[in-house]
Scaffold this motif. Structure first.
Motif, PDB file in Angstrom:
ATOM      1  N   SER A  97       0.828  -1.205   0.000  1.00  0.00           N
ATOM      2  CA  SER A  97       0.000   0.000   0.000  1.00  0.00           C
ATOM      3  C   SER A  97       0.864   1.256   0.000  1.00  0.00           C
ATOM      4  N   LEU A  98       1.897   1.261   0.824  1.00  0.00           N
ATOM      5  CA  LEU A  98       2.778   2.433   0.862  1.00  0.00           C
ATOM      6  C   LEU A  98       3.549   2.602  -0.450  1.00  0.00           C
ATOM      7  N   LEU A 143      -7.364   0.896  -0.805  1.00  0.00           N
ATOM      8  CA  LEU A 143      -7.002   2.316  -0.775  1.00  0.00           C
ATOM      9  C   LEU A 143      -8.153   3.191  -1.265  1.00  0.00           C
ATOM     10  N   VAL A 144      -8.918   2.709  -2.236  1.00  0.00           N
ATOM     11  CA  VAL A 144     -10.092   3.448  -2.717  1.00  0.00           C
ATOM     12  C   VAL A 144     -11.186   3.423  -1.652  1.00  0.00           C
ATOM     13  N   GLU A 145     -11.465   2.256  -1.068  1.00  0.00           N
ATOM     14  CA  GLU A 145     -12.507   2.143  -0.037  1.00  0.00           C
ATOM     15  C   GLU A 145     -12.245   3.048   1.157  1.00  0.00           C
ATOM     16  N   ALA A 182       1.898  -9.102  -7.932  1.00  0.00           N
ATOM     17  CA  ALA A 182       0.885  -9.950  -8.563  1.00  0.00           C
ATOM     18  C   ALA A 182      -0.396  -9.141  -8.788  1.00  0.00           C
ATOM     19  N   ARG A 183      -1.075  -9.414  -9.881  1.00  0.00           N
ATOM     20  CA  ARG A 183      -2.280  -8.662 -10.239  1.00  0.00           C
ATOM     21  C   ARG A 183      -3.349  -8.727  -9.145  1.00  0.00           C
ATOM     22  N   ALA A 198      -4.725  -5.518  -7.202  1.00  0.00           N
ATOM     23  CA  ALA A 198      -6.155  -5.194  -7.273  1.00  0.00           C
ATOM     24  C   ALA A 198      -6.746  -5.036  -5.875  1.00  0.00           C
ATOM     25  N   GLU A 199      -6.375  -5.927  -4.958  1.00  0.00           N
ATOM     26  CA  GLU A 199      -6.884  -5.852  -3.588  1.00  0.00           C
ATOM     27  C   GLU A 199      -6.383  -4.594  -2.877  1.00  0.00           C
ATOM     28  N   ARG A 200      -5.102  -4.280  -3.023  1.00  0.00           N
ATOM     29  CA  ARG A 200      -4.561  -3.085  -2.354  1.00  0.00           C
ATOM     30  C   ARG A 200      -5.192  -1.815  -2.928  1.00  0.00           C
TER      31      ARG A 200
END
Length: 150
Positions: A26-27, A61-63, A50-51, A55-57
């Motif tokens: 994330s950072l 970050l959007v949520e 990895a994709r 995608a999860e990170r």
């Protein structure tokens, strides 16, 4: 794998922040966003992640309001990820991490990327100051904890 404990109800602001941005991917995504990257493919190429993890990170970050996901074109499915005002508030955190790395994790004269002021071309320095303007360090500060109930 051990399930990660949520810190979102913790009384400590550092713990709550780490609950949102406390993993290295994330950072690193936030670092790349400050560097102007916006596309999934740019983050993936830069980080070698990895994709599914990327995608999860990005979703996390959007949520949490750090990044905003915006369609590249009207009606398109491709997204661009941009720092929100909340995400831009992480700038001092990223500068502090950078300064720590420069100070402690590179040999003298070892080349590394540099953060400079666009207008003056000078290195950026982060100082911690009290509300009255005095420079303060760890020996000058105190954390006032929330009293335990009961």
């Amino acid at each position: 794998m051990v399930a990660r404990k949520s810190l979102k109800g913790d009384h400590c602001p550092s713990a709550r922040a780490l609950d949102v941005i406390g993993d290295w991917w994330s950072l690193m995504i936030v670092r790349d966003a400050f560097d102007g990257m916006t596309r999934f493919s740019e983050f993936q190429k830069s980080l070698g992640i990895a994709r599914n993890i990327l995608a999860e990170r990005l979703r996390t970050l959007v949520e949490h309001g750090i990044l905003a996901a915006e369609p590249v074109a009207a009606g398109g499915t491709r997204l661009e990820y941009r720092l929100t005002a909340m995400g831009k508030d992480l700038f001092p955190v990223m500068v502090a991490l950078r300064q720590f790395g420069e100070r402690h994790l590179f040999a003298p004269q070892e080349p590394h990327s540099r953060l400079i002021d666009r207008a003056a071309g000078q290195p950026v320095r982060l100082d911690i100051r009290a509300q009255d303007g005095r420079a303060v360090g760890p020996d000058d500060t105190l954390i006032v904890k929330v009293p335990e109930p009961g």
